[in-house]
Motif scaffolding. Structure first.
Motif, PDB file in Angstrom:
ATOM      1  N   ASP A 139       8.738  10.913  -2.781  1.00 49.38           N
ATOM      2  CA  ASP A 139       8.555  11.211  -1.354  1.00 49.38           C
ATOM      3  C   ASP A 139       7.853  10.060  -0.639  1.00 49.38           C
ATOM      4  O   ASP A 139       8.122   9.795   0.539  1.00 49.38           O
ATOM      5  CB  ASP A 139       7.738  12.495  -1.180  1.00 49.38           C
ATOM      6  CG  ASP A 139       8.508  13.735  -1.597  1.00 49.38           C
ATOM      7  OD1 ASP A 139       9.753  13.662  -1.676  1.00 49.38           O
ATOM      8  OD2 ASP A 139       7.869  14.774  -1.856  1.00 49.38           O
ATOM      9  N   ALA A 140       6.959   9.379  -1.349  1.00 49.51           N
ATOM     10  CA  ALA A 140       6.227   8.251  -0.760  1.00 49.51           C
ATOM     11  C   ALA A 140       6.991   6.941  -0.881  1.00 49.51           C
ATOM     12  O   ALA A 140       6.480   5.889  -0.489  1.00 49.51           O
ATOM     13  CB  ALA A 140       4.863   8.115  -1.433  1.00 49.51           C
ATOM     14  N   ARG A 141       8.211   7.000  -1.452  1.00 45.79           N
ATOM     15  CA  ARG A 141       9.057   5.818  -1.651  1.00 45.79           C
ATOM     16  C   ARG A 141       8.371   4.761  -2.509  1.00 45.79           C
ATOM     17  O   ARG A 141       8.467   3.553  -2.252  1.00 45.79           O
ATOM     18  CB  ARG A 141       9.483   5.230  -0.302  1.00 45.79           C
ATOM     19  CG  ARG A 141      10.329   6.190   0.530  1.00 45.79           C
ATOM     20  CD  ARG A 141      10.795   5.561   1.827  1.00 45.79           C
ATOM     21  NE  ARG A 141      11.623   6.488   2.590  1.00 45.79           N
ATOM     22  CZ  ARG A 141      12.159   6.216   3.770  1.00 45.79           C
ATOM     23  NH1 ARG A 141      11.958   5.021   4.330  1.00 45.79           N
ATOM     24  NH2 ARG A 141      12.906   7.102   4.407  1.00 45.79           N
ATOM     25  N   LEU A 142       7.675   5.225  -3.529  1.00 42.72           N
ATOM     26  CA  LEU A 142       7.056   4.329  -4.496  1.00 42.72           C
ATOM     27  C   LEU A 142       7.951   4.222  -5.723  1.00 42.72           C
ATOM     28  O   LEU A 142       8.560   5.207  -6.133  1.00 42.72           O
ATOM     29  CB  LEU A 142       5.682   4.855  -4.912  1.00 42.72           C
ATOM     30  CG  LEU A 142       4.611   4.909  -3.820  1.00 42.72           C
ATOM     31  CD1 LEU A 142       3.365   5.614  -4.340  1.00 42.72           C
ATOM     32  CD2 LEU A 142       4.269   3.513  -3.337  1.00 42.72           C
TER      33      LEU A 142
ATOM     34  N   LEU B  92       0.848  -1.193   0.000  1.00 45.38           N
ATOM     35  CA  LEU B  92       0.000   0.000   0.000  1.00 45.38           C
ATOM     36  C   LEU B  92       0.881   1.240   0.000  1.00 45.38           C
ATOM     37  O   LEU B  92       1.987   1.229   0.522  1.00 45.38           O
ATOM     38  CB  LEU B  92      -0.913   0.023   1.229  1.00 45.38           C
ATOM     39  CG  LEU B  92      -1.723  -1.237   1.553  1.00 45.38           C
ATOM     40  CD1 LEU B  92      -2.504  -1.020   2.842  1.00 45.38           C
ATOM     41  CD2 LEU B  92      -2.655  -1.589   0.423  1.00 45.38           C
ATOM     42  N   GLY B  93       0.372   2.310  -0.581  1.00 40.14           N
ATOM     43  CA  GLY B  93       1.120   3.556  -0.560  1.00 40.14           C
ATOM     44  C   GLY B  93       0.237   4.714  -0.971  1.00 40.14           C
ATOM     45  O   GLY B  93      -0.925   4.545  -1.338  1.00 40.14           O
ATOM     46  N   GLY B  94       0.802   5.897  -0.925  1.00 35.49           N
ATOM     47  CA  GLY B  94       0.062   7.084  -1.322  1.00 35.49           C
ATOM     48  C   GLY B  94       0.883   8.327  -1.085  1.00 35.49           C
ATOM     49  O   GLY B  94       1.961   8.283  -0.486  1.00 35.49           O
ATOM     50  N   GLY B  95       0.402   9.441  -1.575  1.00 32.34           N
ATOM     51  CA  GLY B  95       1.139  10.686  -1.414  1.00 32.34           C
ATOM     52  C   GLY B  95       0.293  11.885  -1.792  1.00 32.34           C
ATOM     53  O   GLY B  95      -0.867  11.765  -2.198  1.00 32.34           O
ATOM     54  N   THR B  96       0.906  13.056  -1.673  1.00 29.06           N
ATOM     55  CA  THR B  96       0.261  14.325  -1.982  1.00 29.06           C
ATOM     56  C   THR B  96       1.120  15.105  -2.956  1.00 29.06           C
ATOM     57  O   THR B  96       2.344  15.177  -2.786  1.00 29.06           O
ATOM     58  CB  THR B  96       0.035  15.155  -0.701  1.00 29.06           C
ATOM     59  OG1 THR B  96      -0.759  14.400   0.209  1.00 29.06           O
ATOM     60  CG2 THR B  96      -0.677  16.462  -1.004  1.00 29.06           C
ATOM     61  N   ILE B  97       0.506  15.687  -3.974  1.00 25.01           N
ATOM     62  CA  ILE B  97       1.235  16.436  -4.983  1.00 25.01           C
ATOM     63  C   ILE B  97       1.661  17.786  -4.418  1.00 25.01           C
ATOM     64  O   ILE B  97       0.834  18.566  -3.918  1.00 25.01           O
ATOM     65  CB  ILE B  97       0.367  16.663  -6.240  1.00 25.01           C
ATOM     66  CG1 ILE B  97      -0.114  15.328  -6.816  1.00 25.01           C
ATOM     67  CG2 ILE B  97       1.140  17.452  -7.284  1.00 25.01           C
ATOM     68  CD1 ILE B  97       0.976  14.427  -7.311  1.00 25.01           C
ATOM     69  N   GLN B  98       2.960  18.046  -4.480  1.00 22.69           N
ATOM     70  CA  GLN B  98       3.493  19.365  -4.152  1.00 22.69           C
ATOM     71  C   GLN B  98       4.002  20.062  -5.400  1.00 22.69           C
ATOM     72  O   GLN B  98       3.742  21.253  -5.613  1.00 22.69           O
ATOM     73  CB  GLN B  98       4.620  19.239  -3.116  1.00 22.69           C
ATOM     74  CG  GLN B  98       4.206  18.612  -1.799  1.00 22.69           C
ATOM     75  CD  GLN B  98       3.171  19.432  -1.055  1.00 22.69           C
ATOM     76  OE1 GLN B  98       3.117  20.655  -1.195  1.00 22.69           O
ATOM     77  NE2 GLN B  98       2.339  18.773  -0.252  1.00 22.69           N
TER      78      GLN B  98
ATOM     79  N   LYS C 104      -1.450  21.532  -6.705  1.00 19.97           N
ATOM     80  CA  LYS C 104      -0.820  21.298  -5.406  1.00 19.97           C
ATOM     81  C   LYS C 104      -1.901  20.900  -4.407  1.00 19.97           C
ATOM     82  O   LYS C 104      -2.945  21.545  -4.306  1.00 19.97           O
ATOM     83  CB  LYS C 104      -0.109  22.570  -4.927  1.00 19.97           C
ATOM     84  CG  LYS C 104       0.642  22.375  -3.614  1.00 19.97           C
ATOM     85  CD  LYS C 104       1.399  23.631  -3.215  1.00 19.97           C
ATOM     86  CE  LYS C 104       2.165  23.409  -1.922  1.00 19.97           C
ATOM     87  NZ  LYS C 104       2.932  24.611  -1.517  1.00 19.97           N
ATOM     88  N   GLY C 105      -1.655  19.817  -3.693  1.00 19.01           N
ATOM     89  CA  GLY C 105      -2.651  19.298  -2.758  1.00 19.01           C
ATOM     90  C   GLY C 105      -3.433  18.128  -3.305  1.00 19.01           C
ATOM     91  O   GLY C 105      -4.144  17.458  -2.541  1.00 19.01           O
ATOM     92  N   ASP C 106      -3.349  17.877  -4.630  1.00 23.39           N
ATOM     93  CA  ASP C 106      -3.941  16.643  -5.164  1.00 23.39           C
ATOM     94  C   ASP C 106      -3.299  15.454  -4.456  1.00 23.39           C
ATOM     95  O   ASP C 106      -2.111  15.492  -4.113  1.00 23.39           O
ATOM     96  CB  ASP C 106      -3.687  16.521  -6.667  1.00 23.39           C
ATOM     97  CG  ASP C 106      -4.538  17.482  -7.492  1.00 23.39           C
ATOM     98  OD1 ASP C 106      -5.388  18.169  -6.890  1.00 23.39           O
ATOM     99  OD2 ASP C 106      -4.324  17.564  -8.714  1.00 23.39           O
TER     100      ASP C 106
END
Length: 455
Positions: free
Chosen positions: A198-201, A183-189, A225-227
């Motif tokens: 940043d999410a190590r994917l 599982l993984g995920g992140g936020t667009i900056q 940004k924030g997506d």
């Protein structure tokens, strides 16, 4: 007799006085108990033995001979514990440099690596191999294992080097990969790849995310940004070590406040037929549209479908396609299934490929540095047909892309978003709905993991 009785009473009185003088507190406790309990009451009598603190103390010192002879002492020898260290090979590695990074200082092991043909062919000078060394307390090599997966065929290679009584031996094996789910995920900056880093994917997972949602999200211009995104994906392992990324199993991408969800699903087929899988929304609509949104995985739109001042002709004219800025050699893919109608050089287009699709639709790929298909060849959606270049009338490397219907030019970006998708068949819908329920739970867990990582 009277005299004897008097003498006995006197003796008792003397004894009582002596006890009272030596143990006044205990005698007081006994009397108090008699007064409280009354006649016939049951009570406990305090121990009238002498106080231990008043007893005489004597220190006894005795010499004991110590047995120190070797015959009477047994020493337990602890076995040596092997040490392990892992590294990833580099294209510049030699036998000595690789062993040094692994903490191995063993001239015989280095000589074996230099002389063994299998090691030379598949290990030294090859980047990206996962290597683990086993050493003893003197940093001599006991064993070395390298693992890698060169082909996307569900297998991996394992090179095992072991020390024996006379030297070292090497063995090369081909073994099956094992898939595990992560599982993984992140936020667009700033960008999708920065967020996946940043999410190590793995980068391959970021590419798949862009591919899956390319029909709904313009990753060139529409990211905000924030997506945010959540993803469940496969990791392919060899001997428990991750060697390559597998398929994205499900994903959610929230762009400009709107959530887009996808899951991988294979419809059951008739016996003997190979099942074909694809990505669907959780409601059962296919995400595979008739046309991809872009002829390249990642690029920047440098000129859209509009009027513009032509950089070579130096006058205003309609730009009948979309230009994508990209480096020379960047792969170009066909946006839909079709047949190559033209592949060669044509006027200002330079090297150009034209692909004919159903319903008299044609796509054009111009200014290519090389062409990878021939006229009359059938091509599938996403197939590589050439590479970005600057041939023909071009001021720099880019791809000129057109979409024509019955010879009339249309905006390719609009066509891609309006192309139809195919839903899950009615017979497979119950199975799909059960799988979609599991996917919703997985994406919720992935979102929680992403949130916990961010905090």
């Amino acid at each position: 007799m009277k005299h004897g009785l008097i003498q006995a009473v006197e003796t008792c009185l003397v004894f009582a006085r002596d006890l009272t003088e030596r143990h006044p507190k205990r005698i007081t406790a006994v009397v108090a108990a008699l007064l409280v309990g009354g006649t016939g009451a049951t009570f406990a009598v305090a121990n009238l033995a002498p106080d231990a603190a008043d007893l005489p103390v004597r220190t006894v010192v005795e010499s004991i001979p110590l047995q120190t002879s070797e015959s009477n002492v047994t020493l337990t020898a602890f076995p040596a514990i092997p040490l392990y260290r892992s590294e990833v090979t580099r294209s510049t590695d030699t036998a000595d440099s690789l062993l040094k990074r692994l903490g191995v200082f063993d001239a015989a092991a280095a000589a074996f690596l230099r002389s063994n043909s299998q090691v030379q062919q598949v290990l030294l000078g090859r980047a990206g191999r996962n290597v683990t060394a086993e050493v003893d307390s003197q940093q001599s090599l006991l064993g070395l294992t390298a693992r890698w997966s060169p082909l996307d065929d569900g297998t991996f290679k394992r090179l095992s080097i072991r020390k024996n009584g006379i030297g070292f031996t090497a063995q090369l094996e081909t073994l099956p990969l094992v898939a595990s789910t992560r599982l993984g995920g992140g936020t667009i900056q700033t960008s999708l790849f920065a967020a996946t880093d940043d999410a190590r994917l793995p980068d391959a997972i970021g590419v798949q995310l862009a591919e899956i949602f390319s029909g709904d999200i313009d990753f060139h211009r529409a990211l905000r940004k924030g997506d945010r995104f959540s993803v469940v994906y496969e990791t392919l392992e060899g001997d428990g070590e991750p060697l390559r990324s597998g398929r994205v199993l499900s994903a959610e991408f929230v762009n400009a406040g709107k959530a887009h969800q996808a899951m991988w699903f294979r419809e059951p087929t008739a016996s003997g037929a190979a099942p074909k899988g694809g990505y669907y929304t959780l409601e059962g609509d296919s995400l595979r549209r008739a046309f991809l949104a872009s002829p390249m995985e990642f690029s920047r739109v440098s000129s859209g479908f509009k009027m513009r001042f032509h950089p070579i002709l130096q006058k205003w004219r309609a730009h009948l396609g979309v230009d994508y800025a990209a480096a020379t050699g960047t792969p170009v893919r066909t946006v839909a299934d079709g047949v190559v109608d033209f592949a060669g050089v044509q006027n200002g287009f330079g090297n150009v490929v034209m692909v004919k699709h159903r319903n008299n639709q044609t796509t054009v790929y111009a200014h290519l540095s090389r062409i990878g298909v021939k006229k009359g060849q059938s091509v599938n959606q996403g197939q590589n047909i050439g590479a970005v270049g600057s041939t023909g009338w071009a001021t720099g490397p880019h791809l000129h892309f057109e979409f024509r219907v019955n010879g009339v030019h249309h905006d390719p970006l609009t066509i891609a978003r309006q192309s139809e998708s195919v839903p899950v068949t009615a017979s497979a819908k119950p199975l799909f709905d059960r799988a979609a329920a599991e996917v919703r739970a997985q994406l919720t867990a992935a979102a929680q993991v992403s949130l916990a990582s961010a905090e």
